[in-house]
Design an enzyme around this catalytic site. Structure first.
Site: not given
Length: 376
Positions: A92-94, A194, A221, A271
């Site tokens: 995950d990108s953060g 999103q 989201g 996940d």
RNA sequence: GGGGAGAUACCAAAGUGGCCAACUGGGGCAGACUGUAAAUCUGCUGGCGCACGCCUUCGUAGGUUCGAAUCCUGCUCUCCCCA
């Protein structure tokens, strides 16, 4: 990276497929255990492979960037080598930390300015440097840097946030396509839809995301507090637009029921921290329903954790013993519960694949959802 | 034998005239947890109705007072020091 669809259920949007990476194949639908800081909490790599039968795990850019730091990861030769895991990894990108650590950050056009939750030091994540970091981590699947909007979220904010995520996506893809993997294995970059719970925004976002030809697409989201019906509605809307021949990843979801509902709407990848976190906190998912192992009713129940459970711990240990361990805050309790829950989650998606192939997914799903609602 | 200290709810421990059904911690019971700042967090924990309220509690038996866990007396028990 190649994705091949093998079968459709026929009654729902569920399908099975195989996603091929340089670290091996992933049979979908799949659940990916979360290993935020380079570890699936409480579960070692050997058990993850032989018992849980995990095919891919997650890492987190934000957490790994802060600790151990990219220098160490690069010296180690990437995350796979560092943690000795030779199957696929998705990072995950953060973007989720932009959401969950909201008090410590400020969003600007260039990126997210934040303070480390560990030592308060200042950092900036941009769509570009988040790609660079994930190159260093060496994830097989690199996630776009997005803003995961909270719930509730007014439509104006949701639109602005979505548009920012889209601008960041463009920059992220540019950086990704201009750079090369560092360790000789192929990497791929998933954009993220999103748009909060607004149908028109979700449509717009899915169309924007789908306009980029990538190996897979994510839906973000969701499961941030909205009613599940709204989440399911958004999945349906988005999956109408995302290309059918590419894997779809529903980020951060969810409960076993959420996963079955997601699969039936055409989701391929999931996940969630739930099996590990809730496991550590005493909640067990089983084929017959949910167990709160801390409840006094299990105190002297010496039956196996789960009759016919997917993990070796299910037959090896009793409910009474696991309860004792969890109540006593023994580390082994968290480990056993995590192994049990992860094995259950992987069993669930494996069984789903079989049922889809057989064409019996729909009825099986409804039966399972019924059972999974039970509180034992 | 002499001197001193103390007995509070399951445990530990505050409280030394009304704001006390009694701080706080532990334990117990229950709940929450969805791209992990979580082996975390929240609630309840004398009885009955369980909202308001009512009833019985602070070793025990009496007493003082409008009013006592808190003051006085007897009793029981515990701990410490000296012989």
């Amino acid at each position: 990276m190649k994705f091949e669809i093998n079968a459709f259920d026929g009654h729902t949007k569920a399908r099975t497929g195989i996603l091929t990476t340089d670290h091996g194949q992933i049979k979908t639908p799949i659940f990916m255990p979360v290993g935020t800081a380079g570890s699936v909490k409480g579960v070692n790599q050997r058990d993850l492979i032989s018992d849980v039968k995990a095919q891919i795990i997650l890492g987190n850019t934000y957490h790994l960037f802060l600790r151990p730091g990219i220098e160490t990861l690069e010296m180690a030769g990437g995350l796979h080598k560092f943690i000795n895991w030779n199957k696929p990894v998705l990072t995950d990108s953060g973007g989720y930390q932009v959401f969950s650590l909201a008090d410590n950050r400020k969003l600007k056009e260039d990126g997210a300015h934040f303070r480390s939750h560990i030592d308060g030091s200042k950092h900036v994540f941009t769509p570009e440097n988040v790609v660079d970091i994930q190159r260093i981590i060496g994830a097989d699947i690199v996630m776009a840097f997005d803003e995961c909007t909270p719930f509730p979220c007014d439509v104006d904010y949701a639109r602005k946030s979505m548009e920012l995520t889209h601008r960041w996506l463009k920059r992220g893809i540019k950086r990704f396509d201009e750079t090369e993997p560092l360790y000789g294995h192929q990497q791929t970059y998933f954009p993220i839809v999103q748009g909060s719970v607004y149908k028109d925004l979700r449509i717009q976002s899915a169309e924007t995301i789908a306009s980029y030809d990538r190996d897979g697409y994510a839906i973000g989201g969701l499961s941030v507090g909205e009613p599940v019906e709204e989440m399911y509605a958004m999945i349906e809307v988005v999956n109408e637009i995302l290309p059918e021949n590419k894997p779809r990843y529903l980020m951060g979801v969810g409960t076993p029921v959420n996963i079955l509902e997601g699969i039936s709407r055409g989701i391929d990848m999931f996940d969630c921290v739930m099996p590990t976190r809730n496991g550590r906190n005493g909640m067990l998912f089983t084929k017959e329903g949910i167990i709160n192992i801390k409840n006094v009713k299990w105190k002297n129940d010496f039956s196996p954790i789960e009759e016919n459970g997917a993990s070796f711990v299910d037959h090896k240990f009793s409910k009474a013993y696991l309860r004792h361990l969890i109540v006593s805050k023994e580390i082994l309790g968290a480990q056993i519960a995590s192994l049990h829950n992860l094995s259950f989650y992987l069993w669930l998606v494996t069984e789903a694949r079989h049922k889809i192939t057989e064409g019996t997914f729909a009825s099986w799903k409804n039966e399972m959802i019924h059972k999974l609602a039970v509180r034992l």
